[in-house]
Motif scaffolding. Structure first.
Motif, PDB file in Angstrom:
ATOM      1  N   LEU A  33      36.953  44.439  38.118  1.00 40.78           N
ATOM      2  CA  LEU A  33      36.560  43.171  38.758  1.00 40.78           C
ATOM      3  C   LEU A  33      37.671  42.122  38.725  1.00 40.78           C
ATOM      4  O   LEU A  33      37.668  41.188  39.518  1.00 40.78           O
ATOM      5  CB  LEU A  33      35.289  42.622  38.095  1.00 40.78           C
ATOM      6  CG  LEU A  33      34.020  43.420  38.396  1.00 40.78           C
ATOM      7  CD1 LEU A  33      32.840  42.888  37.584  1.00 40.78           C
ATOM      8  CD2 LEU A  33      33.683  43.382  39.885  1.00 40.78           C
ATOM      9  N   HIS A  34      38.617  42.282  37.804  1.00 36.18           N
ATOM     10  CA  HIS A  34      39.770  41.382  37.811  1.00 36.18           C
ATOM     11  C   HIS A  34      40.637  41.617  39.043  1.00 36.18           C
ATOM     12  O   HIS A  34      41.316  40.718  39.514  1.00 36.18           O
ATOM     13  CB  HIS A  34      40.630  41.600  36.549  1.00 36.18           C
ATOM     14  CG  HIS A  34      40.155  40.784  35.394  1.00 36.18           C
ATOM     15  ND1 HIS A  34      40.182  41.223  34.091  1.00 36.18           N
ATOM     16  CD2 HIS A  34      39.610  39.540  35.344  1.00 36.18           C
ATOM     17  CE1 HIS A  34      39.686  40.291  33.300  1.00 36.18           C
ATOM     18  NE2 HIS A  34      39.318  39.265  34.042  1.00 36.18           N
ATOM     19  N   LYS A  35      40.591  42.846  39.537  1.00 37.07           N
ATOM     20  CA  LYS A  35      41.457  43.195  40.687  1.00 37.07           C
ATOM     21  C   LYS A  35      40.715  43.182  42.027  1.00 37.07           C
ATOM     22  O   LYS A  35      41.310  42.895  43.061  1.00 37.07           O
ATOM     23  CB  LYS A  35      42.054  44.595  40.474  1.00 37.07           C
ATOM     24  CG  LYS A  35      43.009  44.656  39.297  1.00 37.07           C
ATOM     25  CD  LYS A  35      43.424  46.083  39.045  1.00 37.07           C
ATOM     26  CE  LYS A  35      44.214  46.194  37.760  1.00 37.07           C
ATOM     27  NZ  LYS A  35      44.120  47.530  37.162  1.00 37.07           N
ATOM     28  N   TYR A  36      39.437  43.546  41.998  1.00 40.32           N
ATOM     29  CA  TYR A  36      38.703  43.702  43.268  1.00 40.32           C
ATOM     30  C   TYR A  36      37.371  42.966  43.198  1.00 40.32           C
ATOM     31  O   TYR A  36      36.764  42.860  42.142  1.00 40.32           O
ATOM     32  CB  TYR A  36      38.421  45.187  43.556  1.00 40.32           C
ATOM     33  CG  TYR A  36      39.632  46.066  43.378  1.00 40.32           C
ATOM     34  CD1 TYR A  36      40.665  46.053  44.302  1.00 40.32           C
ATOM     35  CD2 TYR A  36      39.745  46.902  42.272  1.00 40.32           C
ATOM     36  CE1 TYR A  36      41.783  46.842  44.129  1.00 40.32           C
ATOM     37  CE2 TYR A  36      40.864  47.702  42.092  1.00 40.32           C
ATOM     38  CZ  TYR A  36      41.874  47.671  43.024  1.00 40.32           C
ATOM     39  OH  TYR A  36      42.984  48.444  42.852  1.00 40.32           O
ATOM     40  N   SER A  37      36.888  42.522  44.375  1.00 39.36           N
ATOM     41  CA  SER A  37      35.561  41.897  44.430  1.00 39.36           C
ATOM     42  C   SER A  37      34.543  42.980  44.728  1.00 39.36           C
ATOM     43  O   SER A  37      34.739  43.765  45.660  1.00 39.36           O
ATOM     44  CB  SER A  37      35.502  40.881  45.576  1.00 39.36           C
ATOM     45  OG  SER A  37      36.533  39.959  45.434  1.00 39.36           O
ATOM     46  N   SER A  38      33.484  43.019  43.978  1.00 38.18           N
ATOM     47  CA  SER A  38      32.452  44.027  44.231  1.00 38.18           C
ATOM     48  C   SER A  38      31.113  43.626  43.638  1.00 38.18           C
ATOM     49  O   SER A  38      31.000  43.422  42.419  1.00 38.18           O
ATOM     50  CB  SER A  38      32.886  45.371  43.638  1.00 38.18           C
ATOM     51  OG  SER A  38      31.788  46.245  43.607  1.00 38.18           O
ATOM     52  N   LEU A  39      30.106  43.531  44.483  1.00 36.93           N
ATOM     53  CA  LEU A  39      28.762  43.204  43.997  1.00 36.93           C
ATOM     54  C   LEU A  39      28.213  44.332  43.133  1.00 36.93           C
ATOM     55  O   LEU A  39      27.526  44.101  42.143  1.00 36.93           O
ATOM     56  CB  LEU A  39      27.821  42.973  45.180  1.00 36.93           C
ATOM     57  CG  LEU A  39      27.788  41.565  45.774  1.00 36.93           C
ATOM     58  CD1 LEU A  39      26.778  41.510  46.894  1.00 36.93           C
ATOM     59  CD2 LEU A  39      27.442  40.529  44.712  1.00 36.93           C
TER      60      LEU A  39
END
Ligand SMILES: [Zn+2]
Length: 390
Positions: A310-316
């Motif tokens: 989550l530090h690198k990518y946005s994801s619900l």
């Protein structure tokens, strides 16, 4: 209504003009049009009284069908079909087809238009008969075949689709391998449902021969192998899907994991998933890895993997997983808060469209190989819940 009146006025004028022309031809003396053509004025009266249905019938009957007025009839019929007034279009085109004075190509044009009207009205049997007639008289063959293909796809008659496709390829010279592969896949899926695995595999070979890049053929092949407990072969097929189009990883992952576990090759599976994660950074792979990490090393190790992602990518989905893991490791009052967040987010995720058509943008919840909106094959893909923020 205003628009329709504007459309009908030229037809009324043409009817009146033709009527006048006929009366000039037939009689030397000038006779009033009203006396000669009461129908024309009756039609005009209907038009002015906003009764266009009756007006159309009268004007269309008045128009002699020759080269000049044939175009008017066709234009009027097409316009009604485009406006969704299919019954009117049908009436006009049926009237044309019934005229014995039409030459061969005019009649063929009218048949094609009427066939399209029937299709639009959902009267596929009637449309099919007309389109087959066009093939028999060798007129408008490419359009007739294209329309027959649409009908057979709608009716899910995949054998007839294959037949029409071959004829279409022969006439147009266009190769339609991707569509052919899907028709074979459709038949293979039907065979798989009947547990006729031999037939299914034969059809899938034909699909792969038609289109070597067919992701669906590899996916169905994997499922057919898995159903027969040929887990090694199934794994190879599922891996082929990943090579062909990594966007479909989420589709094969549950089946792939099951096959590895049935073979008692859990460690080998984890190594493969780690390799895949390095290459693709797929959220689905990360979530599976986090499950194994949780089992082997506990919650904290899994939490660290998810946070790193989550530090690198946005994801619900990633956030949902993090809350899930936090629920399990939190003992204090925050646990209730996490639980509510988890439930609410689960409901939101359930409502979300998971697939999108690359052609028309339509979003759907389940995977369709042919888009229900634009009818393109292979255009719908899983939505990648991933945005790079590095
Ligand atoms: Zn589409």
């Amino acid at each position: 209504m205003q628009e329709l009146l504007l459309l009908l006025l030229p037809v009324a004028a043409a009817s009146g003009w033709l009527a006048a022309k006929r009366s000039d031809r037939s009689q030397k003396s000038v006779v009033s049009e009203k006396e000669q053509n009461p129908a024309y004025f009756k039609g005009l009266n209907y038009l002015l009284n906003e009764q266009p249905d009756k007006a159309i019938d009268i004007f269309v009957q008045m128009l002699d069908i020759d080269n000049e007025t044939m175009e008017t009839h066709l234009a009027l019929g097409n316009l009604f079909r485009r406006r969704g007034e299919v019954e009117r279009a049908i009436r006009i085109h049926q009237n044309l087809v019934a005229r014995p004075t039409l030459d061969r190509s005019q009649r063929a044009q009218a048949l094609l238009e009427l066939g399209q009207d029937y299709m639009r009205a959902g009267l596929f049997d009637r449309a099919e008969n007309l389109l087959i007639e066009l093939l028999e008289i060798k007129q408008h063959e490419p359009q007739a075949l294209q329309n027959l293909r649409i009908i057979y796809q709608q009716e899910k008659d995949w054998t007839k689709c294959l037949d029409v496709l071959s004829k279409l390829e022969a006439i147009t010279g266009e190769m339609l391998g991707a569509e052919r592969a899907h028709y074979y896949c459709e038949l293979a899926v039907m065979a798989r449902k009947k547990h006729d695995y031999v037939q299914a595999e034969q059809l899938l070979k034909k699909a792969q021969k038609s289109d070597s890049d067919c992701v669906r053929a590899a996916l169905v092949q994997g499922k057919v192998e898995a159903a027969q407990e040929n887990n090694v072969a199934a794994i190879n097929s599922f891996k082929r899907v990943v090579q062909q189009d990594p966007a479909f990883i989420s589709e094969i992952l549950p089946f792939l994991i099951q096959c590895y576990l049935k073979l008692n090759k859990r460690n080998e599976l984890i190594v493969y998933l780690q390799q895949l994660y390095q290459q693709q950074k797929s959220i689905a792979v990360m979530l599976s890895l986090s499950d194994f990490l949780q089992e082997d090393e506990g919650n904290q190790a899994a939490v660290e993997l998810v946070i790193d992602y989550l530090h690198k990518y946005s994801s619900l989905d990633g956030v949902h997983k993090l809350i899930d893991l936090s629920c399990k490791s939190t003992q204090d009052a925050l646990a209730d808060t996490f639980l509510i967040l988890h439930e609410q987010l689960a409901m939101l995720l359930k409502k979300r469209a998971a697939y999108q058509c690359k052609q028309c943008g339509l979003e759907v919840k389940t995977l369709h190989w042919q888009c229900p909106g634009c009818k393109s094959w292979d255009s719908i893909k899983p939505i990648q819940d991933l945005s790079l923020s590095e």
